[in-house]
Design a protein around this motif. Structure first.
Motif, mmCIF file in Angstrom:
data_model
loop_
_atom_site.group_PDB
_atom_site.id
_atom_site.type_symbol
_atom_site.label_atom_id
_atom_site.label_comp_id
_atom_site.label_asym_id
_atom_site.label_seq_id
_atom_site.Cartn_x
_atom_site.Cartn_y
_atom_site.Cartn_z
ATOM 1 N N ARG A 36 -87.300 -45.051 42.358
ATOM 2 C CA ARG A 36 -85.957 -44.455 42.389
ATOM 3 C C ARG A 36 -85.998 -42.931 42.433
ATOM 4 O O ARG A 36 -85.248 -42.282 43.176
ATOM 5 C CB ARG A 36 -85.181 -44.940 41.167
ATOM 6 C CG ARG A 36 -83.730 -44.495 41.083
ATOM 7 C CD ARG A 36 -83.030 -45.283 39.998
ATOM 8 N NE ARG A 36 -81.658 -44.870 39.807
ATOM 9 C CZ ARG A 36 -81.199 -44.244 38.728
ATOM 10 N NH1 ARG A 36 -82.036 -43.963 37.726
ATOM 11 N NH2 ARG A 36 -79.933 -43.916 38.621
ATOM 12 N N GLN A 68 -86.733 -41.676 45.864
ATOM 13 C CA GLN A 68 -85.572 -41.776 46.744
ATOM 14 C C GLN A 68 -84.570 -40.657 46.464
ATOM 15 O O GLN A 68 -83.907 -40.167 47.380
ATOM 16 C CB GLN A 68 -84.904 -43.146 46.582
ATOM 17 C CG GLN A 68 -85.786 -44.333 46.947
ATOM 18 C CD GLN A 68 -86.310 -44.266 48.369
ATOM 19 O OE1 GLN A 68 -85.624 -43.825 49.284
ATOM 20 N NE2 GLN A 68 -87.553 -44.693 48.560
ATOM 21 N N TYR A 113 -87.521 -49.283 49.492
ATOM 22 C CA TYR A 113 -86.885 -48.180 48.764
ATOM 23 C C TYR A 113 -87.397 -48.080 47.325
ATOM 24 O O TYR A 113 -86.655 -47.793 46.406
ATOM 25 C CB TYR A 113 -85.363 -48.358 48.766
ATOM 26 C CG TYR A 113 -84.761 -48.323 50.151
ATOM 27 C CD1 TYR A 113 -84.402 -47.125 50.743
ATOM 28 C CD2 TYR A 113 -84.571 -49.501 50.867
ATOM 29 C CE1 TYR A 113 -83.855 -47.091 52.018
ATOM 30 C CE2 TYR A 113 -84.024 -49.474 52.144
ATOM 31 C CZ TYR A 113 -83.678 -48.274 52.712
ATOM 32 O OH TYR A 113 -83.146 -48.245 53.972
ATOM 33 N N PHE A 146 -81.238 -43.823 53.980
ATOM 34 C CA PHE A 146 -81.127 -45.283 54.066
ATOM 35 C C PHE A 146 -81.373 -45.771 55.488
ATOM 36 O O PHE A 146 -82.161 -46.691 55.714
ATOM 37 C CB PHE A 146 -79.741 -45.727 53.594
ATOM 38 C CG PHE A 146 -79.500 -47.206 53.742
ATOM 39 C CD1 PHE A 146 -79.956 -48.091 52.779
ATOM 40 C CD2 PHE A 146 -78.832 -47.714 54.845
ATOM 41 C CE1 PHE A 146 -79.753 -49.461 52.913
ATOM 42 C CE2 PHE A 146 -78.620 -49.076 54.993
ATOM 43 C CZ PHE A 146 -79.088 -49.954 54.022
ATOM 44 N N SER A 190 -78.177 -39.231 51.512
ATOM 45 C CA SER A 190 -78.598 -40.593 51.174
ATOM 46 C C SER A 190 -78.336 -41.549 52.330
ATOM 47 O O SER A 190 -79.094 -42.511 52.535
ATOM 48 C CB SER A 190 -77.875 -41.075 49.913
ATOM 49 O OG SER A 190 -76.461 -41.035 50.097
ATOM 50 N N PHE A 202 -82.960 -53.477 44.367
ATOM 51 C CA PHE A 202 -82.180 -52.505 43.598
ATOM 52 C C PHE A 202 -81.767 -53.031 42.224
ATOM 53 O O PHE A 202 -80.978 -52.397 41.524
ATOM 54 C CB PHE A 202 -80.931 -52.086 44.388
ATOM 55 C CG PHE A 202 -81.254 -51.381 45.681
ATOM 56 C CD1 PHE A 202 -82.279 -50.463 45.740
ATOM 57 C CD2 PHE A 202 -80.540 -51.647 46.839
ATOM 58 C CE1 PHE A 202 -82.595 -49.814 46.929
ATOM 59 C CE2 PHE A 202 -80.838 -51.006 48.034
ATOM 60 C CZ PHE A 202 -81.875 -50.084 48.070
ATOM 61 N N PHE A 207 -77.735 -49.381 47.503
ATOM 62 C CA PHE A 207 -78.593 -48.187 47.513
ATOM 63 C C PHE A 207 -77.889 -47.014 46.847
ATOM 64 O O PHE A 207 -78.495 -46.274 46.057
ATOM 65 C CB PHE A 207 -78.972 -47.836 48.950
ATOM 66 C CG PHE A 207 -79.861 -46.618 49.072
ATOM 67 C CD1 PHE A 207 -81.113 -46.598 48.491
ATOM 68 C CD2 PHE A 207 -79.421 -45.495 49.764
ATOM 69 C CE1 PHE A 207 -81.939 -45.476 48.603
ATOM 70 C CE2 PHE A 207 -80.224 -44.370 49.880
ATOM 71 C CZ PHE A 207 -81.490 -44.365 49.301
ATOM 72 N N TYR A 212 -77.818 -47.624 43.253
ATOM 73 C CA TYR A 212 -79.190 -47.420 42.773
ATOM 74 C C TYR A 212 -79.476 -45.933 42.557
ATOM 75 O O TYR A 212 -80.091 -45.543 41.559
ATOM 76 C CB TYR A 212 -80.125 -48.026 43.811
ATOM 77 C CG TYR A 212 -81.608 -47.884 43.584
ATOM 78 C CD1 TYR A 212 -82.252 -48.559 42.562
ATOM 79 C CD2 TYR A 212 -82.380 -47.115 44.459
ATOM 80 C CE1 TYR A 212 -83.626 -48.467 42.398
ATOM 81 C CE2 TYR A 212 -83.752 -47.018 44.305
ATOM 82 C CZ TYR A 212 -84.368 -47.695 43.267
ATOM 83 O OH TYR A 212 -85.729 -47.605 43.112
#
Length: 657
Positions: A151, A154, A148, A167, A163, A231, A437, A440
């Motif tokens: 940032r 993502q 991941y 994930f 999200s 993270f 996550f 994050y």
């Protein structure tokens, strides 16, 4: 489902990049080398078995009486299974034999009844299983750590899909790759066994499948430990956390669990004490017979026949009881160890490998029991041949290959429990990774709160606006959160986009967050990124082919995107962005340090989106943007004509300070 599949394909293409392929190839080559060495040794098993029987037969041929036969006794060979080639260390060492006689002795060499059964020596392999234990766990950790990355990227993915789906698409795909890697490793084992002419039994197939299942559970846990570590706010901090977690879960905690189990081992003196107890039983019997009847001769033959039967029915049962007592203590320890080892995937992996190797506790106990049963029969054989048959006719007790114990690959009795606990560990770690996550993605890392109650941010439908953002205020992060429907009730600034006040609206907007080209991970090719964006935008195949042709012309389709020059990255962005179709576009400083023509191109694209009724927001950290940077031909963008940059800064001074 179509979008989810598209995400999975992007993740598979990330794994198919050079650095991952090289790492896997090196692991496979290492495993092939390990197996080649061991399979050569495995071919010697049949020869070793034949030699053992030949030597035993030659000794028997020299025996002239049953008294000598009873003292010399019988030797039994512990013959390991074919799957032992995968393992260097197991509880039962190499070349184990046992010896029985007609009186009381049952000996297994290497003192296997005491501390030699210590589980703390497991996991020290350097061969096939050692690679799975050490190297593969480290690779799974790194695989999770890199899953991941970036940032801002993502955030872009999470704006296209939720999200949660991002994930799970990444995690499930990478877990699938780990599982596929283990399947390929199993295939290598099977193929090399066939090449070397080593047949697999049904037990071997089941053992290999069970061992790889335990390996997957272990590697999946390390994968999620890597994800959680990644993270951390700073990469170096994350690396330290990842290594500490790896050492803790691979070495420290399993070592503590094995140490707890080792405390339950029968003391090494128990073996010697059992021999002493048996010796006393036999000595008392012999002394009693001698005092009562004197020495043996043909005149008192019938008396001694009766005494032999008396020994068989009474005293020998006491001898067998001593052996059974020690067996029961070792068996109780084994059950205790299996219960403890099921608690953690690493110890469960060690336990499963130990049993699948055919040199584990299960086969040791079976070997012990088999030897004990043969001793029982040998004592009866000795009595029968001496007192009920012609003792001058020497007959071998061993029939066929009875002096060979063929160990089998066996799954431990705690296998189902260990698998269940392993999946619980995976679910717990996955839940922790998902929580991290979300933190994050949505944690606002701004050092100061926004101010400026009298300066609302309003972007209507069909409008494009540029906003300066001070990095300390985290405007980009706050806008992203609000567009995702995450209400920030403490925000003093009114933010109205597409006629909706985002500070009061909890609904997720139809938007896309576009990150800077530098935020694209370094394991995505320009072609993979293009395919993902175009399929996500439902672009037709002919149009996709046009984009691919343009990338081929530039000779960049198969190149890693992050390795492209700024001009080339700009070309990819300018090709892809026009195909996106959303109600709101949030561009996060994507023109920073990029070619001027790219800024001009982006402006045209933004105007195109606005003409279709979208709300377009461009955030920048540059306090001044030169007018010519946004010129497209001879036409000036409307937004610059309506409000020059200094005026915009004045209007939003609360954001700039």
């Amino acid at each position: 489902m179509r979008d989810f599949f598209n995400f999975i394909m992007l993740e598979l293409k990330r794994t198919a990049t050079k650095k991952y392929i090289i790492a896997l190839v090196l692991v496979f080559v290492l495993q092939i080398i390990n197996l080649q060495t061991e399979f050569v040794k495995a071919n010697e098993l049949k020869e070793k078995e034949a030699q053992f029987q030949t030597v035993g037969q030659k000794y028997f041929e020299k025996i002239r009486s049953y008294d000598v036969y009873s003292v010399y006794g019988i030797q039994i060979l512990f013959q390991k299974s074919a799957l032992d080639v995968l393992f260097d260390t197991s509880i039962v060492p190499e070349d184990v034999t046992s010896k029985i006689d007609s009186i009381s002795s049952l000996r297994i060499n290497n003192d296997l009844k005491g501390n030699a059964l210590d589980p703390r020596k497991l996991g020290a392999d350097t061969g096939f299983s050692g690679t799975l234990f050490f190297l593969m766990s480290l690779m799974a950790l790194a695989y999770g750590f890199l899953a991941y990355g970036r940032r801002a990227f993502q955030k872009s993915l999470s704006s296209l899909l939720t999200s949660l789906k991002v994930f799970f698409s990444v995690s499930l795909t990478r877990l699938g790759v780990i599982a596929l890697t283990l399947v390929l490793m199993s295939g290598i084992v099977v193929v090399m066994a066939a090449v070397h002419g080593i047949p697999f039994t049904t037990g071997d197939w089941a053992g290999l499948a069970g061992y790889m299942t335990a390996a997957f559970l272990k590697l999946a846990c390390f994968f999620f430990l890597g994800v959680i570590s990644s993270f951390a706010r700073h990469k170096n901090t994350g690396l330290v956390i990842a290594f500490a977690a790896w050492y803790l879960f691979l070495i420290t905690i399993p070592g503590y669990i094995n140490s707890m189990a080792a405390k339950k081992l029968p003391a090494s003196t128990a073996d010697y004490q059992s021999e002493l107890d048996k010796f006393e039983i036999v000595s008392e019997y012999e002394d009693g017979v001698a005092k009562k009847h004197g020495s043996f001769n043909r005149k008192n033959f019938d008396v001694f026949v009766g005494e032999a039967e008396n020994f068989w029915n009474n005293d020998y049962k006491k001898v067998a009881g001593v052996e059974q007592g020690l067996y029961d203590r070792i068996s109780a320890f084994t059950d205790y160890y299996w219960s403890l080892s099921a608690l953690m995937p690493v110890t469960f992996f060690q336990c499963t490998g130990n049993e699948v190797s055919s040199r584990g506790y299960e086969n040791y106990l079976a070997f012990y029991k088999y030897t004990h049963e043969l001793q029982y029969l040998f004592v009866r054989f000795y009595i029968d041949r001496c007192f009920y048959n012609d003792p001058r006719q020497i007959v071998s007790f061993i029939k066929a290959a009875e002096n060979i114990y063929h160990a089998r690959a066996i799954l431990p009795r705690n296998f189902k429990k260990g698998v269940s606990y392993g999946f619980i560990w995976i679910l717990v770690l996955a839940a922790a990774a998902l929580y991290r996550f979300h933190k994050y993605l949505y944690t606002i890392r701004a050092a100061r709160e926004l101010s400026g109650e009298n300066h609302p941010m309003i972007v209507s439908k069909g409008e494009t606006k540029f906003f300066y953002m001070n990095k300390l205020h985290g405007l980009n992060e706050k806008l992203f959160n609000l567009l995702c429907g995450r209400l920030n009730t403490g925000e003093p600034l009114k933010i109205e986009i597409a006629n909706q006040d985002l500070t009061e609206n909890k609904e997720r907007q139809d938007f896309v967050y576009i990150c800077h080209p530098d935020s694209i991970p370094d394991d995505i090719t320009a072609g993979a990124l293009s395919t993902f964006i175009l399929k996500q935008a439902r672009v037709s195949r002919p149009q996709r082919n046009d984009v691919y042709a343009a990338l081929e012309t530039q000779k960049i389709r198969r190149k890693i995107f992050s390795e492209l020059e700024g001009e080339q990255q700009s070309k990819v962005y300018s090709l892809l962005l026009p195909y996106l179709k959303k109600d709101i576009y949030l561009l996060d400083n994507i023109g920073n340090e990029m070619p001027r023509w790219f800024i001009s191109e982006i402006n045209d694209i933004m105007l195109h989106w606005a003409s279709e009724g979208a709300s377009v927001i461009y955030l920048t950290t540059e306090r001044e943007i030169k007018q010519e940077d946004f010129e497209s031909g001879n036409k000036k963008p409307d937004i610059i004509e309506k409000k020059m940059w200094p005026q915009l800064l004045s209007h939003l001074k609360g954001l700039a300070d």
